[in-house]
Each structure stands twice: as C-alpha cells, then as structure tokens.
Design a protein around this motif. Structure first.
Motif, PDB file in Angstrom:
ATOM      1  N   VAL A   1       8.282  21.226  20.093  1.00 54.55           N
ATOM      2  CA  VAL A   1       9.733  21.728  20.662  1.00 54.55           C
ATOM      3  C   VAL A   1       9.402  22.951  21.457  1.00 54.55           C
ATOM      4  N   LEU A   2       8.730  23.734  20.867  1.00 53.47           N
ATOM      5  CA  LEU A   2       8.342  24.985  21.768  1.00 53.47           C
ATOM      6  C   LEU A   2       7.640  24.596  22.992  1.00 53.47           C
ATOM      7  N   PHE A   3       6.871  23.626  23.255  1.00 54.37           N
ATOM      8  CA  PHE A   3       6.450  22.877  24.133  1.00 54.37           C
ATOM      9  C   PHE A   3       7.438  22.613  25.279  1.00 54.37           C
ATOM     10  N   SER A   4       8.341  21.869  24.577  1.00 57.82           N
ATOM     11  CA  SER A   4       9.727  21.370  25.589  1.00 57.82           C
ATOM     12  C   SER A   4      10.452  22.427  25.989  1.00 57.82           C
ATOM     13  N   MET A   5      10.439  23.508  25.408  1.00 58.48           N
ATOM     14  CA  MET A   5      11.278  24.695  25.741  1.00 58.48           C
ATOM     15  C   MET A   5      10.584  25.419  27.055  1.00 58.48           C
ATOM     16  N   GLY A   6       9.064  25.297  26.734  1.00 52.80           N
ATOM     17  CA  GLY A   6       8.180  26.031  27.668  1.00 52.80           C
ATOM     18  C   GLY A   6       8.142  25.078  29.262  1.00 52.80           C
TER      19      GLY A   6
END
Length: 242
Positions: A131-136
């Motif tokens: 999810v952090l990757f998607s927010m990045g």
C-alpha cells in the motif's frame, strides 16, 4: 485532469485532481491503520519509528521500517520514471499508467485482505509495504502533474505551506495575490478531502471491513475516465449517427 502538462493546468483541474487523490489518500490511510495497524499514506511517522528502533537495537523492526520507506520511495521513483518515459508520446497515457498500477495494487490488497489475510505479522508487513508503494505512485504522479503544487499524502508540508502562503496573502506589501489565493484554495481542498476520505474510510470499514479497499480503486477509476469519457462518447455518437 491527466491530459494537461505542468504549468498549463487550470485551477479547476488542479482542484479536481487534489480533491480526488486526497480523498483516496485519506481513505487508504485510515483503513490501513484500522486493518493493518500502520500508517500507509505517509512516511514521517515511520522515520520516527525507525529512529526509535535503532536506539532500542530492535534489528528486525529496523529492517521492516526500512522496507516500508523504500517501498514508498520506489513507488514515487517508478511513477516519475514512467511519466518521463511516456510523456512525449501521450501525456494522458503517461499520467494514467501510475494510476492504473495503483488501481491494480489496491484491488489486489482488497482481494487478498478480504479472502486470505489472517492477521499475521508477516502478512501485515507485506501488505503495508504494497500500500505504501501505491501511495508513492500516487504522490509522485500528482506532484509531477501539478508541477510540485499538489502532494496529497504530505500534510506536514501542506500545513507549513499553507501557513507561509496565508502570511504572504495578509502581508500589506504583497500586490499580486491571485496566485497565492489559488495555492491556498488547493491546500485547503487537499486538507478537507483528506479528512473527508478518512472519515468515509472509517465509516465504511465499520460496515464492510477490509472490503473498503474495493471502494478506493473506484475513485481512482473516475480519474482515468474523466479525460477519456468525452472521447468515448464522441466516438459512440459518431458510430450511431453516421
């Protein structure tokens, strides 16, 4: 929203991009905290956690937080690399690709979280990284698309910028205030829709649980369709009446 190049975007387009992506960030963050006990739309808290774990010599937790920070960084890196590679061919395709990747990832999180996730530490850490990757991806895209004006997951900097710009707006020596007013409108829009998205995410989670992650890609899908809907409608009319 995705067809315009940085520096040529209208205030309306920036407000639409800011409101839609900020609501996504707010929803994702709240649902992530409730479901996976981790902030998933920003890295400030994780940096503080990293420092604490280093002080406590908690090596495993240090590795986990480094992994999370790297995933957010990697998302922003890949997003901008893709846009830079495709923007000469099609601005829409360049900007839409990271959004499409985000939709796929969050849909995958929704499916996995709803059907497979059992609350184990390893699963929680892996999903948080995804999810952090998607927010990045999202933050990198909107920052580039808006010429650095919009960062929907970075509220610390937003509040700072808002304070600075309000001070400038109210200062008696400032003459041209139009640009400042537009920036303030955008900052307030991001803040308001981040909160709105968070409240909506919490409300939906109480009703449907992790399946709330199925709702978030739908908002992102509207961003993709906004620019191509008129084109598709024109082609449909042309076929029907030709």
């Amino acid at each position: 929203m995705l067809r315009d190049v940085p520096g040529q975007r209208s205030l309306q387009k920036n407000l639409m991009l800011a409101s839609s992506t900020a609501s996504v960030a707010g929803m994702t963050n709240v649902v992530g905290v409730i479901a996976f006990l981790s902030f998933v739309s920003n890295v400030t808290g994780h940096v503080a956690t990293l420092a604490g774990n280093i002080s406590d010599r908690n090596i495993r937790e240090v590795y986990i937080v480094i992994y999370w920070l790297f995933m957010f960084f990697l998302g922003a890196f890949i997003s901008n690399f893709i846009v830079r590679s495709l923007e000469n061919k099609s601005t829409y395709r360049a900007n839409a690709t990271p959004i499409l990747m985000e939709i796929i990832i969050l849909t995958g999180v929704a499916i996995y979280g709803n059907d497979v996730y059992n609350g184990s530490e390893m699963q929680r850490e892996a999903i948080t990284g995804a999810v952090l990757f998607s927010m990045g991806l999202q933050n990198g895209l909107v920052s580039r698309a808006s010429g650095g004006l919009i960062k929907t997951t970075h509220l610390t900097g937003l509040i700072t910028d808002l304070g600075v710009e309000l001070a400038e707006l109210l200062h008696p020596n400032v003459e041209n205030t139009r640009t400042l007013r537009e920036k303030i409108y955008i900052r307030l829009t991001i803040l308001a829709f981040f909160i709105f998205g968070g409240v909506l995410g919490g409300y939906l989670f109480n009703i449907i649980g992790i399946a709330t992650f199925f709702v978030i890609p739908c908002i992102l899908l509207t961003i993709l369709l906004y620019d191509i809907y008129p084109v598709l409608l024109h082609r449909l009319k042309k076929r029907l009446f030709s």
